[in-house]
Motif scaffolding. Structure first.
Motif, PDB file in Angstrom:
ATOM      1  N   LEU A  29      -2.938  -1.969  15.660  1.00 18.04           N
ATOM      2  CA  LEU A  29      -3.492  -3.198  15.094  1.00 18.04           C
ATOM      3  C   LEU A  29      -2.582  -3.586  13.934  1.00 18.04           C
ATOM      4  CD1 LEU A  29      -5.861  -5.228  15.237  1.00 18.04           C
ATOM      5  CD2 LEU A  29      -7.106  -3.734  13.665  1.00 18.04           C
ATOM      6  N   ILE A  30      -1.934  -4.755  14.033  1.00 17.71           N
ATOM      7  CA  ILE A  30      -0.877  -5.128  13.110  1.00 17.71           C
ATOM      8  C   ILE A  30      -1.298  -6.312  12.262  1.00 17.71           C
ATOM      9  CG2 ILE A  30       1.540  -5.836  12.915  1.00 17.71           C
ATOM     10  CD1 ILE A  30       0.646  -4.662  16.264  1.00 17.71           C
ATOM     11  N   PHE A  31      -1.147  -6.179  10.940  1.00 15.03           N
ATOM     12  CA  PHE A  31      -1.394  -7.279  10.014  1.00 15.03           C
ATOM     13  C   PHE A  31      -0.069  -7.685   9.372  1.00 15.03           C
ATOM     14  CE2 PHE A  31      -5.487  -5.052  10.159  1.00 15.03           C
ATOM     15  CZ  PHE A  31      -6.353  -6.116  10.377  1.00 15.03           C
ATOM     16  N   THR A  32       0.216  -8.981   9.364  1.00 14.09           N
ATOM     17  CA  THR A  32       1.440  -9.491   8.752  1.00 14.09           C
ATOM     18  C   THR A  32       1.085 -10.560   7.724  1.00 14.09           C
ATOM     19  OG1 THR A  32       1.687 -11.128  10.521  1.00 14.09           O
ATOM     20  CG2 THR A  32       2.829  -9.039  10.799  1.00 14.09           C
ATOM     21  N   GLY A  33       2.073 -10.905   6.900  1.00 16.31           N
ATOM     22  CA  GLY A  33       1.864 -11.952   5.911  1.00 16.31           C
ATOM     23  C   GLY A  33       1.071 -11.493   4.710  1.00 16.31           C
ATOM     24  N   LEU A  34       1.212 -10.219   4.338  1.00 15.92           N
ATOM     25  CA  LEU A  34       0.559  -9.724   3.123  1.00 15.92           C
ATOM     26  C   LEU A  34       1.448 -10.043   1.927  1.00 15.92           C
ATOM     27  CD1 LEU A  34      -0.442  -7.680   5.497  1.00 15.92           C
ATOM     28  CD2 LEU A  34      -1.151  -6.257   3.593  1.00 15.92           C
ATOM     29  N   GLY A  35       0.873 -10.600   0.905  1.00 16.43           N
ATOM     30  CA  GLY A  35       1.648 -10.858  -0.291  1.00 16.43           C
ATOM     31  C   GLY A  35       1.927  -9.596  -1.082  1.00 16.43           C
ATOM     32  N   GLN A  36       0.993  -8.625  -0.994  1.00  8.71           N
ATOM     33  CA  GLN A  36       1.133  -7.379  -1.742  1.00  8.71           C
ATOM     34  C   GLN A  36       0.257  -6.331  -1.072  1.00  8.71           C
ATOM     35  OE1 GLN A  36      -0.409  -8.969  -5.429  1.00  8.71           O
ATOM     36  NE2 GLN A  36      -2.379  -7.933  -5.150  1.00  8.71           N
ATOM     37  N   TRP A 107     -12.657  12.646  23.155  1.00  8.72           N
ATOM     38  CA  TRP A 107     -11.327  12.480  22.557  1.00  8.72           C
ATOM     39  C   TRP A 107     -10.969  10.999  22.610  1.00  8.72           C
ATOM     40  CZ3 TRP A 107      -6.434  10.629  23.822  1.00  8.72           C
ATOM     41  CH2 TRP A 107      -5.391  11.020  22.972  1.00  8.72           C
ATOM     42  N   HIS A 108     -10.667  10.405  21.464  1.00 12.08           N
ATOM     43  CA  HIS A 108     -10.404   8.976  21.470  1.00 12.08           C
ATOM     44  C   HIS A 108      -8.914   8.686  21.343  1.00 12.08           C
ATOM     45  CE1 HIS A 108      -9.294   8.237  17.237  1.00 12.08           C
ATOM     46  NE2 HIS A 108     -10.224   9.109  16.901  1.00 12.08           N
ATOM     47  N   THR A 109      -8.507   7.559  21.867  1.00 16.77           N
ATOM     48  CA  THR A 109      -7.130   7.105  21.752  1.00 16.77           C
ATOM     49  C   THR A 109      -6.778   6.949  20.269  1.00 16.77           C
ATOM     50  OG1 THR A 109      -7.406   5.882  23.821  1.00 16.77           O
ATOM     51  CG2 THR A 109      -5.508   5.302  22.429  1.00 16.77           C
ATOM     52  N   PRO A 110      -5.671   7.527  19.813  1.00 13.14           N
ATOM     53  CA  PRO A 110      -5.283   7.333  18.412  1.00 13.14           C
ATOM     54  C   PRO A 110      -5.114   5.855  18.077  1.00 13.14           C
ATOM     55  CG  PRO A 110      -3.993   9.091  19.416  1.00 13.14           C
ATOM     56  CD  PRO A 110      -4.755   8.435  20.534  1.00 13.14           C
ATOM     57  N   VAL A 111      -5.519   5.482  16.886  1.00 10.80           N
ATOM     58  CA  VAL A 111      -5.455   4.088  16.424  1.00 10.80           C
ATOM     59  C   VAL A 111      -4.627   4.032  15.145  1.00 10.80           C
ATOM     60  CG1 VAL A 111      -6.785   2.118  15.570  1.00 10.80           C
ATOM     61  CG2 VAL A 111      -7.702   3.527  17.441  1.00 10.80           C
ATOM     62  N   THR A 112      -3.696   3.082  15.102  1.00  9.96           N
ATOM     63  CA  THR A 112      -2.866   2.875  13.925  1.00  9.96           C
ATOM     64  C   THR A 112      -3.028   1.444  13.429  1.00  9.96           C
ATOM     65  OG1 THR A 112      -1.172   4.518  14.468  1.00  9.96           O
ATOM     66  CG2 THR A 112      -0.489   2.692  13.069  1.00  9.96           C
ATOM     67  N   VAL A 113      -3.251   1.296  12.143  1.00  7.96           N
ATOM     68  CA  VAL A 113      -3.218  -0.012  11.491  1.00  7.96           C
ATOM     69  C   VAL A 113      -1.874  -0.120  10.775  1.00  7.96           C
ATOM     70  CG1 VAL A 113      -4.242  -1.507   9.741  1.00  7.96           C
ATOM     71  CG2 VAL A 113      -5.714  -0.119  11.220  1.00  7.96           C
ATOM     72  N   SER A 114      -1.103  -1.138  11.133  1.00  9.88           N
ATOM     73  CA  SER A 114       0.224  -1.352  10.565  1.00  9.88           C
ATOM     74  C   SER A 114       0.175  -2.542   9.617  1.00  9.88           C
ATOM     75  CB  SER A 114       1.245  -1.613  11.684  1.00  9.88           C
ATOM     76  OG  SER A 114       2.516  -1.911  11.159  1.00  9.88           O
ATOM     77  N   LEU A 115       0.598  -2.322   8.375  1.00  8.23           N
ATOM     78  CA  LEU A 115       0.641  -3.376   7.367  1.00  8.23           C
ATOM     79  C   LEU A 115       2.105  -3.730   7.112  1.00  8.23           C
ATOM     80  CD1 LEU A 115      -1.946  -1.891   4.838  1.00  8.23           C
ATOM     81  CD2 LEU A 115      -2.387  -3.457   6.741  1.00  8.23           C
ATOM     82  N   ALA A 116       2.519  -4.918   7.547  1.00  7.10           N
ATOM     83  CA  ALA A 116       3.903  -5.351   7.373  1.00  7.10           C
ATOM     84  C   ALA A 116       4.118  -5.793   5.933  1.00  7.10           C
ATOM     85  CB  ALA A 116       4.223  -6.491   8.337  1.00  7.10           C
ATOM     86  N   LEU A 117       5.065  -5.123   5.270  1.00  2.00           N
ATOM     87  CA  LEU A 117       5.288  -5.375   3.845  1.00  2.00           C
ATOM     88  C   LEU A 117       6.787  -5.410   3.557  1.00  2.00           C
ATOM     89  CD1 LEU A 117       2.660  -2.798   2.563  1.00  2.00           C
ATOM     90  CD2 LEU A 117       2.509  -5.259   2.171  1.00  2.00           C
ATOM     91  N   GLY A 118       7.311  -6.565   3.170  1.00  2.87           N
ATOM     92  CA  GLY A 118       8.673  -6.665   2.686  1.00  2.87           C
ATOM     93  C   GLY A 118       9.734  -6.152   3.623  1.00  2.87           C
ATOM     94  N   GLY A 119       9.661  -6.455   4.904  1.00  2.55           N
ATOM     95  CA  GLY A 119      10.665  -6.025   5.858  1.00  2.55           C
ATOM     96  C   GLY A 119      10.442  -4.636   6.418  1.00  2.55           C
ATOM     97  N   LEU A 255       9.098 -10.186  10.713  1.00  2.00           N
ATOM     98  CA  LEU A 255       7.652 -10.357  10.721  1.00  2.00           C
ATOM     99  C   LEU A 255       6.962  -9.003  10.752  1.00  2.00           C
ATOM    100  CD1 LEU A 255       5.095 -12.169  11.008  1.00  2.00           C
ATOM    101  CD2 LEU A 255       5.387 -11.939  13.496  1.00  2.00           C
ATOM    102  N   ASP A 256       7.411  -8.122  11.672  1.00  2.00           N
ATOM    103  CA  ASP A 256       6.783  -6.817  11.843  1.00  2.00           C
ATOM    104  C   ASP A 256       7.833  -5.835  12.354  1.00  2.00           C
ATOM    105  OD1 ASP A 256       5.103  -4.654  12.297  1.00  2.00           O
ATOM    106  OD2 ASP A 256       4.445  -5.405  14.239  1.00  2.00           O
ATOM    107  N   ALA A 257       8.163  -4.829  11.558  1.00  4.09           N
ATOM    108  CA  ALA A 257       9.199  -3.856  11.929  1.00  4.09           C
ATOM    109  C   ALA A 257       8.666  -2.710  12.775  1.00  4.09           C
ATOM    110  CB  ALA A 257       9.837  -3.291  10.660  1.00  4.09           C
ATOM    111  N   THR A 258       7.384  -2.722  13.124  1.00  2.00           N
ATOM    112  CA  THR A 258       6.806  -1.637  13.916  1.00  2.00           C
ATOM    113  C   THR A 258       7.547  -1.488  15.245  1.00  2.00           C
ATOM    114  OG1 THR A 258       4.632  -2.117  12.973  1.00  2.00           O
ATOM    115  CG2 THR A 258       4.697  -0.746  14.951  1.00  2.00           C
ATOM    116  N   GLY A 259       8.036  -0.281  15.534  1.00  2.00           N
ATOM    117  CA  GLY A 259       8.635   0.002  16.834  1.00  2.00           C
ATOM    118  C   GLY A 259      10.038  -0.499  17.038  1.00  2.00           C
ATOM    119  N   ALA A 260      10.693  -1.037  16.005  1.00  2.37           N
ATOM    120  CA  ALA A 260      12.057  -1.567  16.187  1.00  2.37           C
ATOM    121  C   ALA A 260      13.020  -0.476  16.636  1.00  2.37           C
ATOM    122  CB  ALA A 260      12.539  -2.208  14.895  1.00  2.37           C
TER     123      ALA A 260
END
Length: 351
Positions: A29-36, A107-119, A255-260
């Motif tokens: 679950l990816i969130f982008t556009g965070l100011g801080q 057993w549940h699927t692992p969940v990751t929250v990704s916060l895109a911050l400054g590249g 926008l989001d460097a996750t998985g690059a």
């Protein structure tokens, strides 16, 4: 002789996978556009959001979108996240999941929250060790052309079997939170065709002070050594051909460097299987990973041929892009006649 990569949906008389993958799958679950960054007691609204399969799925989707027959051995939870990820990977992306398993209830699927911050990004994850090991998932490896794996200090039996059967092993490595940088990791490179760490990992495992020095050490241990350098691009040596190559990163808004890094690895494998020169392989992987950060998610942000073709058309029509035209001119002979459309934006799936 080099050749174009296979086009999506191609078929041959040989059903063996082009790429074999195994590892831990996440629901991202990816969130982008965070100011801080958020602080305790505060609520922050973001400007963008996306979701989709992550972890090992990043590599699988990136490879499949370049037309490679991709076989994935992973574990899905018997929950919303697992069912959603299985649907995306099998039905939408055409990935073979016959080696994968569904975990027992509880057993549940692992969940990751990704916060895109400054590249870059910050990750918050909840998960547990999967109920099946990689050796239990792949007891008898199929005759794949390549395998793209994350190696650690503990050897995996299936990897030795695959290498002995002629599968070319492309390895990556994760960050060591203990900071011990076990030499057992580098000893496993005897099984590998290529090793693709980032510069921090490369310097830590080789006990060197520069990416170039780390590359020289790794080049003595594995036929093809690559060190990725984020915004500084990548460097590589191919001892089988005597080639050395450098590639600059694209000047691109992140926008989001996750998985690059995963997209880089899968793209490098795809270009290697097509027999391209090292400089083209490296530039292609840098390009694909650069295009991926313009979208949400590592897996669903992977550009595939549609995304590369759309970028190339844009560059070809830009009078100010002369340098890019020279650097990536080889794409004119590589892009398929029908590359398909660019991938859609990662959706926000209902919970």
């Amino acid at each position: 002789m080099s050749e174009p990569l296979p086009t999506p949906g191609r078929t041959t008389g040989d059903d063996a996978p082009d790429v074999l993958l195994t590892g831990l799958l996440f629901y991202d679950l990816i969130f982008t556009g965070l100011g801080q960054p958020p602080v305790p007691g505060e609520e922050i609204w973001t400007r963008g959001m996306g979701s989709g399969p992550g972890g090992i799925a990043n590599l699988a989707v990136a490879a499949s979108r370049f037309g490679l027959r991709t076989s994935l051995a992973t574990v899905f939870g018997d929950d919303f996240y697992g069912r959603y990820c299985r649907e995306v990977l099998a039905a939408r992306e055409g990935i073979d999941l016959s080696l994968s398993r569904t975990a027992p209830s509880g057993w549940h699927t692992p969940v990751t929250v990704s916060l895109a911050l400054g590249g870059d990004r910050a990750l918050v994850t909840n998960g547990h060790e999967p109920p099946y090991t990689q050796d239990q998932l792949i007891t008898d490896p199929p005759a794949a052309r390549s395998a793209l794996v994350h190696i650690g200090a503990e050897p995996q039996d299936w990897l030795g079997k695959a290498a002995a059967a002629g599968t070319r092993i492309f390895a990556d490595v994760g960050w060591d939170p203990t900071r011990q940088w076990s030499p057992e990791v580098l000893r496993q490179l005897t099984l590998c065709h290529a090793f693709l760490p980032n510069e921090a990992e490369a310097m830590a495992y080789t006990r060197t002070d520069t990416p170039q020095a780390a590359l020289r050490v790794l080049a003595e241990l594995v036929p093809v050594a690559v060190v990725t350098r984020g915004r500084d691009g990548a460097i590589a040596v191919d001892q089988t051909t005597g080639e050395y190559a450098e590639a600059d990163a694209l000047d691109i808004d992140v926008l989001d460097a996750t998985g690059a890094g995963d997209v880089f690895g899968a793209s490098f494998v795809a270009a290697t299987l097509a027999g391209w020169p090292l400089a083209e392989r490296l530039r292609f992987a840098v390009l694909a990973s650069g295009l991926s950060v313009r979208r949400h998610g590592g897996a669903l942000g992977a550009p595939g041929w549609g995304g590369v073709a759309a970028w190339w058309r844009q560059v070809s029509q830009d009078p100010a892009a002369a340098d890019l035209l020279r650097t990536y001119g080889f794409l004119a002979d590589r892009i398929p006649t029908d590359p398909g459309p660019p991938p859609p934006e990662a959706p926000v799936s209902p919970l």
